[in-house]
Every structure is written in structure tokens, then in C-alpha cells.
Enzyme design. Structure first.
Site, short mmCIF file in Angstrom:
data_model
loop_
_atom_site.label_atom_id
_atom_site.label_comp_id
_atom_site.label_asym_id
_atom_site.label_seq_id
_atom_site.Cartn_x
_atom_site.Cartn_y
_atom_site.Cartn_z
N GLU A 115 0.85 -1.20 0.00
CA GLU A 115 0.00 0.00 0.00
C GLU A 115 0.88 1.24 0.00
O GLU A 115 2.09 1.16 0.27
CB GLU A 115 -0.95 -0.01 1.21
CG GLU A 115 -2.02 -1.09 1.09
CD GLU A 115 -3.00 -1.15 2.24
OE1 GLU A 115 -2.82 -0.44 3.23
OE2 GLU A 115 -3.95 -1.95 2.15
N ARG A 384 -1.70 9.16 8.95
CA ARG A 384 -1.56 7.73 9.23
C ARG A 384 -1.08 6.95 8.01
O ARG A 384 -1.59 7.13 6.91
CB ARG A 384 -2.92 7.16 9.66
CG ARG A 384 -2.92 5.68 9.93
CD ARG A 384 -4.31 5.23 10.31
NE ARG A 384 -5.21 5.37 9.19
CZ ARG A 384 -5.58 4.37 8.40
NH1 ARG A 384 -5.14 3.15 8.62
NH2 ARG A 384 -6.42 4.56 7.41
C1 SIN Z 1 -7.73 0.50 2.37
O1 SIN Z 1 -7.95 -0.68 2.17
O2 SIN Z 1 -7.41 1.29 1.49
C2 SIN Z 1 -7.88 1.03 3.75
C3 SIN Z 1 -6.72 0.65 4.55
C4 SIN Z 1 -6.49 1.66 5.63
O3 SIN Z 1 -7.18 2.66 5.70
O4 SIN Z 1 -5.55 1.46 6.40
#
Ligand code: SIN
Length: 536
Positions: A115, A384
């Protein structure tokens, strides 16, 4: 009715249930949750839990990524603790039955997602339904535990504190919490819950904005109650907007996980042009604040209603297997994401600020703890890092346990205070719900337009003035009318909106998620610190 318990847990997401299961080994636990057990933000979490488990990863890298995202405001001791505790806390989740996705070629290794802002693949997940899988296992274990009593459809009204009840504080002028008054929303009765330890785990406050990825329950109840009781609150100006929520008239609050960009998804405009490279070297995997602002800028320039997220270049089988939930939801709305881009817009997603807590999740009020999104632990700082929040919840549930079992001491030495039952005074039934719905809509629209992704001093000042006016009206309703669940949510939403605006006005710089056109640069000399406020 008066209920006495050792641990009163308000909220039933990952934070509250993780704590409850552990605390039940040491005393009686009572859970109060305002709808059904699974009506939580946890249940909607898609991405996963960040943790160092891969061979190419290290605690140092996860710590560095978290600190970079926090933009100078994350507390290094807290970041170090959370990152290092992660593998152990994830093992505990597996032990209670959570089934995370494993690698097809090696079932003993987690399949790790990527991510934005993470320098390694480190997101432990259960396909794209991670929160639902965690909540399922936690609820099952909680329901079968004989030392845990659950009150669904019960919403806390206010905390019971020494100052409120006895009109005096303790030694050192410290406030103490003894539990809460709680409304049973099905019968309308108000009960007194007396507890030796009270934990607020009520989640976030996304509903304070018109557009949000959050469920309906996210009305900042714990934050508002703690503030009213005099607790220190921190960093409420840092509201995280998720860059990619599904844009469709029939899709309410549906998130398109950041993991989609992690697996190669590209943001494009309506002409199919990728635009993130104009804004950030990391392009589509830049930090969330940067991606949300880039989309906001594109939409303001083009006048379009949405941008698009395209993952259709990846094999259809991969997409269906990795993102079954997103694939099915979009398909149900006529969008086949294996062949076409997904319309998306940013929406309010996560509160980085909240009740100020220490390394053991203790608030500034004795006997009152806060964990999960409702707390400000020092982990997230000004922004965050994706998938650090479920992690924070389990780590601080454990920290809260360590401290609270010390704090309660032997039961024999405890005498509960004498608390008068709730007095409705001369309140009458509210005949016109429009008195609630008008302010509810007004606050959410005001916050979206004036206190959103990009702010100015003028808009913030106007928002403060209008909120002040609405607060007075809401306070009057509180005295005049018999309390309902909807009214309590409105009252809490208004308080949280006020806290966000107050903190935003105090920070005369741009940092992390707080971006103010009148103060575009970061001012370390004056503002490299938390914004802390409390009710005098
Ligand atoms: C997402 O799946 O994009 C959300 C994950 C998060 O907000 O930590």
C-alpha cells in the site's frame, strides 16, 4: 437499572473486543455497543494489518515509513513499540481463529499486500475483507466467553465522573471516571453502568463529513464524551481523506482499497490520462494526503464529478481472486473492473487525532482508557500510514490490559460510588425529527465545504461561527427533549466538528493531512508539536 462491572468496554470493533477477551481473564467485562456487535468500522476494513513478517523487511523500515508518513508528529517510542509488537499481536489473532490469506505455494507464509507509503510488501490481509474476517473471529470468541456480557443497541450518553457527580475532583485535581449513563435505544430506558475501568473504543467520526468511507455508527461518540468530561484531546485537525471511494449514486460509503493501487491500479482522468506523476514522484503509491489533494486539484480544474482507478490491465483471474469483494460490489452496479476503470472520489476516512493517551492507553482522566481510532496515541502523527490502524488497535488493547489490571487492584478493596439514576427533568418527546435532521445535514455539508481536504483561515473561521450557533441550539434540545439515539449522535457529531475546527485554526501551517492555503509551508519552529485542547 444499575449494572456493576470490572471493565466497561464501549464499542465492539477490533480494539474493544481484543481488550475484552484478554480482560475477561481478570474480571467481569461488560460491552456496550450502540447497534449490533458487527456494526463497526473494523468490519468494513479492506486493506489489512501492516506488520514485518517478510524476509526482505525489517522493523527499522516499518518504523521509518511510519515516521515519514507522520510528518514530524509521530512519537518515535510509540512507533517503535507498535511496529515491534506487531508479529506477536498478529499471532494472537491467528490463534483465536482469524484466517489471513496465505501464499498459494506456501500455506505457512502470509500473502503480503502493498500500500501507499510502505517501502515493502507487509500488509497481512484476508483477501479484501480483512476487517470482516477479524470481526467474525473476535465476535465468535466474545459471545462464547461466560465472563463477558454484551449490551447491543445501547448507546453511552455521558461518562460518570467525580467532578460531575460529586462536584469535586480527586487529589492533584485529577478527574476520575466511574462508568457511564447508557441509553437502551430499543426501550428508551437509561441505565447506570458502574465500572472500575472504562474503555472508550468507539471508533472514528467520518460521519462528520458529507462523504465518508465510514459506517453510520462513526459519529465520534467516545471523543465527544471524553471531551465533555474534561479529557485532553489531541490533533483533531488531522482528518485523513481516503483518495478512492466508489463514486456511484447507489454506493454508500464503499471503499476501493488502497491495495488496488498497490497491485498496479492507476488513477486516470475521464480522457484516460494518468495524472499522479504531475503531483508526486511516487505517483499512484504516494502517501494518502498527497493522492487525495491531487484528485481534489484535478476535480477542481476539470469540474468533473470523479476520477477513475484502472486495474483492468491485470489478469481478470488475479483481480477476482485478490479483490472478490470490490469486484462483486462494482459488478452489482454494472461496473466490470476487469475490463473498465472504477469511478472514484476522496472521502473522509480516518481520524488521526482523538483522546490523548499515553503508552498504556490511559487518558488524562483516571480510570478512563481509550484505544483504536478514538484515541490519539502518537503513532499516526500528522498522517496515518495505510493499514497501521488495525495494528494500533490490537497493540494498545494489550497495553491497556497491562495497565488496567494493575490499576484495579483487589476487588475486595473497591467500593463503588453512589450514583443517582438518570434524571430526565422536564424533558418531553421530540415531535419533529426535522430538528435533528436539519442540523445533521448542515454540519456534514459545512465540514465538507469549509473544513475539507484543502482549508483556508476564512472558511475555518466561518465554520467555527456556524458551529457555535448550532451547538447552542443542540444544547437547548438536550435539556428540552427526551433523549434518543439519533439525538445523541447529532450532539456528538457537533462536538467533534467543533474540535476539528478549533484544532485546525490553531495550526497555522500545512503539515500532513492539514493543508491550509493561507499557511502553505511547514513551520517546525512553532508547530512541530501536538495540538492539545481540553474543556476548562
Ligand atoms: C484501504 O484498504 O485502502 C484502507 C486501509 C487503511 O485505511 O488502512
Amino acid at each position: 437499572m444499575e449494572i456493576k462491572t470490572d471493565f466497561l468496554v464501549i464499542g465492539s470493533g477490533i480494539a474493544g473486543l481484543s481488550f475484552a477477551l484478554k480482560a475477561a481473564r481478570y474480571g467481569e467485562v461488560t460491552i456496550v455497543t450502540k447497534k449490533a456487535m458487527v456494526d463497526t468500522s473494523t468490519n468494513l476494513a479492506q486493506g489489512g494489518i501492516a506488520a514485518v513478517t517478510g524476509p526482505d523487511d525489517s522493523f527499522e523500515l516499518h518504523i521509518a515509513d511510519t515516521l515519514r508518513s507522520g510528518d514530524g508528529l509521530s512519537r518515535p517510542d510509540v512507533v517503535g513499540l507498535v511496529v515491534k509488537e506487531a508479529p506477536e499481536r498478529i499471532k494472537e489473532l491467528v490463534d483465536i481463529g482469524v484466517q489471513f490469506t496465505t501464499r498459494p505455494e506456501n500455506q505457512t507464509h502470509f500473502d503480503l499486500g502493498k500500500e501507499g507509503g510502505h517501502s515493502r510488501r507487509r500488509i497481512v490481509h484476508a483477501q479484501d475483507l480483512t476487517g470482516q474476517e477479524i470481526e467474525r473471529a473476535l465476535v465468535a470468541r466474545t459471545r462464547e466467553n461466560p465472563r463477558i456480557t454484551i449490551y447491543e443497541n445501547h448507546v453511552a450518553i455521558d461518562l460518570l465522573t467525580r467532578g460531575k457527580l460529586l462536584k469535586k475532583k480527586g487529589k492533584d485535581n485529577q478527574e476520575t471516571c466511574f462508568g457511564a449513563y447508557v441509553l437502551d435505544t430499543q426501550t428508551g430506558s437509561i441505565h447506570t453502568f458502574l465500572a472500575r475501568i472504562t474503555l472508550l473504543c468507539t471508533g472514528g467520526a467520518g460521519k462528520v463529513y458529507l462523504y465518508t468511507s465510514n459506517p453510520d455508527i462513526a459519529t465520534g461518540d467516545g471523543m465527544a464524551m471524553a471531551y465533555r468530561a474534561g479529557a485532553r484531546m489531541a490533533n483533531m485537525e488531522f482528518v485523513q481523506f481516503h483518495p478512492t471511494c466508489l463514486y456511484h449514486p447507489k454506493a454508500k460509503n464503499f471503499l476501493i482499497s488502497e491495495a488496488v493501487r498497490g497491485e498496479g491500479g492507476i488513477l486516470i482522468d475521464k480522457h484516460g490520462r494518468a495524472f499522479m506523476e504531475k503531483y508526486d514522484l511516487l505517483k499512484d503509491l504516494a502517501l494518502r494526503d498527497a493522492v487525495a489533494r491531487a484528485i481534489d486539484a484535478e476535480l477542481k480544474k476539470s469540474g468533473d464529478d470523479c476520477v477513475y482507478l484502472d486495474i483492468s490491465h491485470r489478469p481478470a483471474d488475479f483481480i477476482k481472486n485478490r479483490f472478490p469483494n470490490i469486484y462483486q460490489k462494482c459488478l452489482s452496479l454494472g461496473i466490470d473492473i476487469t475490463g473498465e476503470p472504477i469511478p472514484v472520489v476522496p472521502a473522509a476516512h480516518y481520524m488521526c487525532g482523538g483522546i490523548l493517551t499515553d503508552i498504556y492507553a490511559r487518558s488524562s482522566i483516571a480510570g478512563l482508557y481509550a484505544i483504536g481510532e478514538t484515541a490519539c496515541t502518537g503513532l499516526h502523527g500528522a498522517n496515518r500510514l495505510a493499514s497501521n490502524s488495525l495494528l494500533e488497535a490490537v497493540v494498545f488493547a494489550h497495553q491497556a490490559l497491562l495497565s488496567s489490571i494493575e490499576e484495579i487492584g483487589p476487588k475486595s478493596s473497591y467500593t463503588p460510588p453512589s450514583v443517582p439514576p438518570w434524571d430526565p427533568g422536564g424533558a418531553v418527546d421530540l415531535q419533529e425529527s426535522v430538528l435533528i435532521s436539519h442540523n445533521w445535514d448542515g454540519i456534514r455539508r459545512l465540514m465538507w465545504n469549509y473544513v475539507g481536504i484543502v482549508r483556508t483561515d476564512k472558511r475555518l473561521a466561518l465554520a467555527q461561527k456556524r458551529l457555535d450557533f448550532m451547538q447552542k441550539e443542540i444544547q437547548q434540545h438536550y435539556w428540552d427533549y427526551i433523549i434518543t439515539g439519533d439525538f445523541l449522535e447529532l450532539r456528538n457529531l457537533a462536538t467533534v466538528a467543533e474540535l476539528i475546527v478549533t484544532c485546525a485554526l490553531l495550526r497555522k501551517e500545512s503539515r500532513g493531512l492539514h493543508y491550509n492555503l493561507d499557511h502553505l509551508s511547514k513551520d517546525d519552529a512553532h508547530y512541530k508539536k501536538d495540538t492539545i485542547i481540553w474543556r476548562q
